[in-house]
Design a protein around this motif. Sequence first.
Motif, PDB file in Angstrom:
ATOM      1  N   PHE A 169       0.775  -1.306  -0.100  1.00  0.00           N
ATOM      2  CA  PHE A 169       0.014   0.045   0.021  1.00  0.00           C
ATOM      3  C   PHE A 169       0.893   1.125   0.020  1.00  0.00           C
ATOM      4  N   LYS A 170       0.402   2.237  -0.885  1.00  0.00           N
ATOM      5  CA  LYS A 170       1.042   3.553  -0.693  1.00  0.00           C
ATOM      6  C   LYS A 170       0.152   4.563  -1.575  1.00  0.00           C
ATOM      7  N   ASP A 171      -0.141   5.736  -0.584  1.00  0.00           N
ATOM      8  CA  ASP A 171      -0.888   6.745  -1.130  1.00  0.00           C
ATOM      9  C   ASP A 171      -2.201   6.394  -1.815  1.00  0.00           C
ATOM     10  N   GLY A 172      -2.935   5.803  -1.049  1.00  0.00           N
ATOM     11  CA  GLY A 172      -4.242   5.340  -1.644  1.00  0.00           C
ATOM     12  C   GLY A 172      -4.361   4.201  -2.616  1.00  0.00           C
ATOM     13  N   LYS A 173      -3.298   3.528  -2.758  1.00  0.00           N
ATOM     14  CA  LYS A 173      -3.107   2.500  -3.752  1.00  0.00           C
ATOM     15  C   LYS A 173      -2.711   1.198  -3.296  1.00  0.00           C
ATOM     16  N   LEU A 174      -3.494   0.291  -3.583  1.00  0.00           N
ATOM     17  CA  LEU A 174      -3.167  -1.067  -3.051  1.00  0.00           C
ATOM     18  C   LEU A 174      -2.859  -2.090  -4.178  1.00  0.00           C
TER      19      LEU A 174
END
Length: 201
Positions: A169-174
């Motif tokens: 996960f990073k900055d709203g992205k999975l």
Amino acid sequence: MKILFRKTTGVLPALAVAACLGTAAALVAVPGGLPASAAEKPVQQEKNPPGDIPDTQVFIDYTSPDGFTLKVPEGWARSDRADGASFVDKLDGVVVSVSKADAAPTVDSAKADYVVKLEAAGRAVRVSAVKQVKLPAGTAIRIVYTSNSEPNAVTNRQVRLENERYLYFKDGKLVALELYAPKGADNVDQWQLMSNSFRWK
């Protein structure tokens, strides 16, 4: 040099990667539009399972337009998907899927939501471990489970698969990275190489 991949019509695991994780999470349909049976019984493990990735296997970089890179086996048949890509060689496969998420998954949230949907939508899914792991790309959730493959289109035969799924996960992205092979195949080192190679761009 640009690497070209063959398109694939090979067997994918019974469960497609989750569309998203969280209160609105939903598992997408199995490839081909056939529903998976949650009541399906596990098939027997192969006595001499195929599926070992050779120690001599060459790995190349896959760069996703969704902002990450990953090493994948050279020569495996690639299929681009609306939410990512898959790489398949006989009964072995790698699937990457991208979705939106409000927050990074935790062990508790994965067990309460992601795993529940995984078991409900997959073919005889049996989850054995859900752990937080530290990888070069950061903290991720690792889910270990077994499942049945999709029935062969000609023989209707299935094999028992072992699977590892990593949630990054990073900055709203999975990003979900799924690795699968016939149960009993020896791919520990190769799977570790791929999960450790994941990098955000």
